[in-house]
Design a protein around this motif. Structure first.
Motif, PDB file in Angstrom:
ATOM      1  N   UNK A 422      63.542 -63.319  70.657  1.00 15.70           N
ATOM      2  CA  UNK A 422      64.295 -62.579  69.638  1.00 15.70           C
ATOM      3  C   UNK A 422      63.989 -61.083  69.654  1.00 15.70           C
ATOM      4  N   UNK A 423      62.849 -60.705  70.226  1.00 16.55           N
ATOM      5  CA  UNK A 423      62.604 -59.268  70.412  1.00 16.55           C
ATOM      6  C   UNK A 423      63.617 -58.679  71.389  1.00 16.55           C
ATOM      7  N   UNK A 424      63.882 -59.403  72.470  1.00 18.04           N
ATOM      8  CA  UNK A 424      64.854 -58.926  73.455  1.00 18.04           C
ATOM      9  C   UNK A 424      66.260 -58.888  72.864  1.00 18.04           C
ATOM     10  N   UNK A 425      66.631 -59.921  72.132  1.00 20.28           N
ATOM     11  CA  UNK A 425      67.964 -59.959  71.543  1.00 20.28           C
ATOM     12  C   UNK A 425      68.115 -58.905  70.446  1.00 20.28           C
ATOM     13  N   UNK A 439      69.803 -61.349  64.929  1.00 16.14           N
ATOM     14  CA  UNK A 439      68.558 -61.659  65.644  1.00 16.14           C
ATOM     15  C   UNK A 439      67.370 -60.868  65.093  1.00 16.14           C
ATOM     16  N   UNK A 440      67.620 -59.730  64.513  1.00 15.21           N
ATOM     17  CA  UNK A 440      66.530 -58.993  63.869  1.00 15.21           C
ATOM     18  C   UNK A 440      66.005 -59.763  62.657  1.00 15.21           C
ATOM     19  N   UNK A 441      66.935 -60.419  61.929  1.00 14.67           N
ATOM     20  CA  UNK A 441      66.494 -61.245  60.804  1.00 14.67           C
ATOM     21  C   UNK A 441      65.679 -62.450  61.282  1.00 14.67           C
ATOM     22  N   UNK A 442      66.141 -63.079  62.365  1.00 17.02           N
ATOM     23  CA  UNK A 442      65.379 -64.206  62.904  1.00 17.02           C
ATOM     24  C   UNK A 442      64.001 -63.761  63.388  1.00 17.02           C
ATOM     25  N   UNK A 443      63.960 -62.596  64.032  1.00 17.12           N
ATOM     26  CA  UNK A 443      62.679 -62.067  64.482  1.00 17.12           C
ATOM     27  C   UNK A 443      61.754 -61.815  63.298  1.00 17.12           C
ATOM     28  N   UNK A 444      62.299 -61.320  62.194  1.00 24.41           N
ATOM     29  CA  UNK A 444      61.493 -61.104  61.002  1.00 24.41           C
ATOM     30  C   UNK A 444      60.912 -62.399  60.459  1.00 24.41           C
ATOM     31  N   UNK A 445      61.702 -63.500  60.482  1.00 19.93           N
ATOM     32  CA  UNK A 445      61.199 -64.801  60.018  1.00 19.93           C
ATOM     33  C   UNK A 445      60.074 -65.313  60.909  1.00 19.93           C
ATOM     34  N   UNK A 446      60.231 -65.153  62.230  1.00 16.73           N
ATOM     35  CA  UNK A 446      59.190 -65.594  63.164  1.00 16.73           C
ATOM     36  C   UNK A 446      57.912 -64.787  62.964  1.00 16.73           C
ATOM     37  N   UNK A 447      58.050 -63.469  62.856  1.00 15.22           N
ATOM     38  CA  UNK A 447      56.874 -62.611  62.653  1.00 15.22           C
ATOM     39  C   UNK A 447      56.147 -62.946  61.353  1.00 15.22           C
ATOM     40  N   UNK A 448      56.921 -63.259  60.313  1.00 15.16           N
ATOM     41  CA  UNK A 448      56.308 -63.593  59.032  1.00 15.16           C
ATOM     42  C   UNK A 448      55.473 -64.875  59.140  1.00 15.16           C
ATOM     43  N   UNK A 449      55.988 -65.891  59.847  1.00 16.35           N
ATOM     44  CA  UNK A 449      55.235 -67.126  60.013  1.00 16.35           C
ATOM     45  C   UNK A 449      53.972 -66.897  60.859  1.00 16.35           C
ATOM     46  N   UNK A 450      54.106 -66.100  61.902  1.00 13.82           N
ATOM     47  CA  UNK A 450      52.940 -65.807  62.736  1.00 13.82           C
ATOM     48  C   UNK A 450      51.859 -65.077  61.949  1.00 13.82           C
TER      49      UNK A 450
END
Length: 454
Positions: A422-425, A439-450
């Protein structure tokens, strides 16, 4: 001597009379104001006689100011002003003057002759009457033309009534239509196609809240619920389709459905082998029944609903159902959270609905039934929309499943892989000028979980 005395007397009288008639005005006994007025009148009369005796010169005004000399005649309608600087009168034509100057051919020595047409009141009344008559005739022609156009485009209501009578067209209310459809569906003489068609048409009407509640008044809802027991998969599918539409945001119908055994029948269909389209519609009906109805959620947990859904998502070829199940769980968890937050904001400690939500032990049940691991493994689904819903559910279950997430190495690897993807997208979105992309929103969700799992 006598004649001489008489003669002297006559001479004296004559002299006295002569003196009176030729005395100086300064010593005359006269009224000064009357004398001045008479002098003015004599001067004006003399001036008029002088103007009458002189020949008038015709003045031809233009659209520019021109000085007017004494003795010049000004045509009617001209604009006359007094120039305060020079003390002379100036004349020009009016700006909106439409009259022709009839004075161009006038010769010197002739008086200005302006002929005016005078009209009596009778003439004006007659002209006005003719004007009104002409307007009425014109209006009458327009009305006739409009009426002719209306007749050409539309048929009279009498003809339409006759046509409807000939066709035996009967206008039915929604209630009458639903009764007819239920009777067709419940009739033993109806074919399978007729029953499916009746349920399909009925689903359209029960979308409206009032119609869905009217379905209760004549027992139609229970007839459809009993249709879930049919041996025909199509009947189960379309009966669930009707129930899902009727349950949606309709508490009265939801209560009647629970009392009529709809929840048990829906869970039985999901727990047994059925065609995928039938399970889709049954899951739709189950979601409509559980949302915003905490009592139904309690019964769902008591009847083993979480076990049924777990078995459903673990079957092969049911990925589309798995996404819908995860979405349902997310809605139920957040619904309870919002109810508790609302109670805190409004300072209500024991409203009935909040007490019902507190009796729903959903999160402990999800933990016990292994939904922490099941939800995490659903991140392997290839569709971005499915991943989005799984990420939302993982975030909602974080407080309950944190220790399970820490012990799951596969989850950390999956989140790291999604972060790189999602960083690339997201970079491509930024390059295209999208500052707030999907995809920026999805990346934000992934980063938050990490961040939470570190």
């Amino acid at each position: 001597m006598a004649p001489l005395g008489l003669l002297l007397g006559l001479l004296g009288a004559s002299c006295f009379t002569f003196c009176l008639s030729h005395q100086n005005a300064e010593f005359a006994l006269t009224n000064p104001e009357k004398s001045s007025a008479r002098k003015t009148e004599r001067k004006e009369t003399a001036a008029e006689e002088e103007l009458d005796s002189e020949l008038l010169e015709v003045f031809h005004p233009t659209h520019e100011w021109q000085a007017l000399r004494p003795g010049q005649a000004v045509p009617a309608g001209s604009h006359v002003r007094l120039n305060l600087q020079t003390g002379s009168r100036e004349v020009k034509l009016q700006d909106e003057d439409t009259f022709r100057n009839t004075l161009k051919g006038s010769k010197k020595g002739k008086r200005l002759d302006i002929s005016t047409n005078t009209y009596t009141s009778q003439d004006l009344k007659s002209a006005l009457a003719k004007f009104k008559e002409g307007a009425e005739m014109e209006s009458s022609k327009e009305d006739k033309a409009r009426q002719a156009e209306v007749k050409r485009l539309f048929r009279p209501i009498e003809e339409l009534k006759k046509d409807f009578e000939e066709l035996n067209v009967v206008i039915e209310t929604d209630m009458q239509i639903m009764v007819r459809l239920i009777n067709k569906f419940n009739s033993s003489s109806s074919s399978l196609e007729e029953k499916i068609a009746a349920l399909f048409d009925l689903e359209y009407y029960v979308h409206q809240m009032d119609n869905a509640q009217d379905l209760l008044s004549f027992g139609g809802l229970q007839v459809v619920i009993n249709g879930l027991n049919s041996t025909e998969p199509l009947v189960k599918e379309y009966a669930a389709f009707v129930l899902g539409a009727a349950f949606s945001s309709n508490p009265k119908v939801q209560v009647e459905a629970i009392e009529g055994g709809a929840l048990q029948k829906l869970l039985v269909i999901l727990a047994t082998e059925q065609p995928l389209p039938a399970k889709k519609k049954v899951l739709f009906a189950l979601c409509s029944l559980l949302r915003h109805f905490p009592y139904a959620q309690q019964q769902f947990l008591k009847l083993g609903g979480l076990q049924v859904l777990r078995s459903l998502v673990q079957e092969k070829g049911t990925e589309v159902l798995a996404v819908r199940v995860v979405t349902l769980l997310y809605d139920l968890v957040t619904e309870k959270m919002f109810a508790e937050e609302e109670a805190e904001l409004t300072q209500e400690t024991s409203p009935e609905k909040l007490q019902q939500y507190r009796q729903v032990q959903l999160l402990p049940g999800l933990r016990e039934q292994g939904w922490c691991e099941i939800t995490a493994h659903l991140l392997e689904l290839p569709e971005h929309d499915a991943r989005e819903k799984v990420l939302q559910t993982l975030g909602a279950l974080l407080a309950t499943c944190r220790d399970h997430y820490h012990k799951d190495p596969q989850l950390s690897k999956m989140l790291a892989s999604l972060q790189a993807e999602y960083q690339a997208l997201a970079a491509l979105e930024l390059a295209d000028g999208e500052d707030d992309g999907y995809f920026q929103d999805l990346l934000g969700s992934v980063n938050s979980l990490l961040m939470e799992l570190r």
